[in-house]
Design an enzyme around this catalytic site. Structure first.
Site, mmCIF file in Angstrom:
data_model
loop_
_atom_site.group_PDB
_atom_site.id
_atom_site.type_symbol
_atom_site.label_atom_id
_atom_site.label_comp_id
_atom_site.label_asym_id
_atom_site.label_seq_id
_atom_site.Cartn_x
_atom_site.Cartn_y
_atom_site.Cartn_z
ATOM 1 N N SER A 182 81.098 -38.849 85.135
ATOM 2 C CA SER A 182 81.697 -39.758 84.154
ATOM 3 C C SER A 182 81.581 -41.186 84.662
ATOM 4 C CB SER A 182 83.172 -39.408 83.930
ATOM 5 O OG SER A 182 83.797 -40.401 83.136
ATOM 6 N N TYR A 195 90.942 -36.711 86.974
ATOM 7 C CA TYR A 195 89.644 -36.524 86.337
ATOM 8 C C TYR A 195 88.582 -37.345 87.064
ATOM 9 C CZ TYR A 195 86.061 -36.585 82.687
ATOM 10 O OH TYR A 195 84.874 -36.472 82.000
#
Length: 302
Positions: A182, A195
């Protein structure tokens, strides 16, 4: 020239070299079709099958369709059989390729032996490790997340499906592994703390693996998108920086030979550079965290 002058000369030279490298990388993104040219048979030359984890939705689904369109049979894995069956049906009808469905919960350790058993005998040339969990669509501080067990799962969902993937048989001398990270992992990111940390692991794992197997002719790359309209992001409305999953996947595959990590598109590359240029004191400020939450909340709700 005294010590301080020498220091600033070398510092200035280092800054110039840094930005020259950035500019060259940016130019390379623009000319990907020439610099990273892939023959039409590039993917099928790797093997007959592509394995895509998290293949029932979002980016994983888009990779499944795109790779099938390029002549590969597809193995798709996720937790929901109904979704997998529907995607398999659509891929078969659209491309004519074979599709194998494997129902797997990647938060369970005992799933991996079963997955390996299901993959035996397949000539796998491409692997996309895409499965992941975002605990909340809306950015939240760690202790404000409603279901903290999902946070724990976000660590365990990236245990890559390696055997019998290309890296498990390096004597073959070819293969592609794409690990989805990400864009937020490029800096320590409050509101996405766990995350972000799990995606940093993805990047370091991929880079180490690429160093180990690069000489074998195997391409191992991390792809780190920012905004992509998927179920995980609450189907953010596409705009200049938020891409559809299909557009992002199509673009990102152009850069498979561009290095061990890419952001997958020009606009996301620019976003990564901008974010890395912002002082962490600003990114980590309470005001910035509040603005991020308000912005995402507004976009998800619109």
């Amino acid at each position: 020239m005294d010590v301080m002058e020498l220091f600033f000369v070398w510092l200035g030279a280092a800054v110039v070299v840094f930005y020259v490298i950035k500019i060259v990388s940016f130019v390379k993104m623009f000319y990907s079709g020439v610099l990273f040219l892939q023959p039409a048979s590039f993917f099928t030359s790797m093997g007959e099958w592509a394995v895509v984890t998290g293949g029932s939705d979002g980016i994983g689904r888009a990779y499944s369709f795109e790779l099938a369109g390029r002549g590969l049979n597809i193995v798709i894995l996720s937790r929901t059989k109904d979704k997998l069956d529907q995607v398999a049906l659509e891929i078969g009808q659209t491309t004519g390729q074979k599709v194998k469905v494997i129902v797997a919960d990647f938060t369970e350790d005992d799933e991996y032996e079963q997955i390996q058993e299901e993959l035996k005998g397949l000539n796998i040339g491409v692997l996309v490790n895409n499965v992941g969990i975002l605990p909340s669509h809306i950015p939240s501080k760690f202790l404000q997340i409603r279901n903290l067990t999902q946070v724990r799962h976000s660590w365990s969902t990236f245990r890559p499906v390696l055997p019998p993937s290309p890296v498990h048989t390096p004597h073959v001398g070819k293969g592609v592994i794409v690990n989805i990270s990400s864009g937020v992992a490029c800096v320590p990111s409050p509101m996405y703390t766990m995350y972000c940390a799990s995606k940093v692991f993805v990047e370091r794992f991929s880079q180490g693996l690429q160093a180990e197997y690069k000489e074998k002719g195997i391409v191992i790359q991390t792809v780190a998108p920012f905004g992509v309209s998927t179920p995980m992001t609450g189907y953010l409305k596409p705009n200049l920086v938020t891409m559809t999953a299909e557009d992002f996947v199509r673009t990102s595959l152009k850069y498979l030979k561009a290095g061990d990590k890419t952001y997958g598109s020009i606009c996301h590359t620019i976003m990564g550079w901008i974010l890395q240029s912002v002082p962490l004191q600003i990114i980590h400020s309470e005001r910035m965290q509040d603005c991020l939450r308000e912005y995402v909340n507004k976009r998800v709700g619109s």
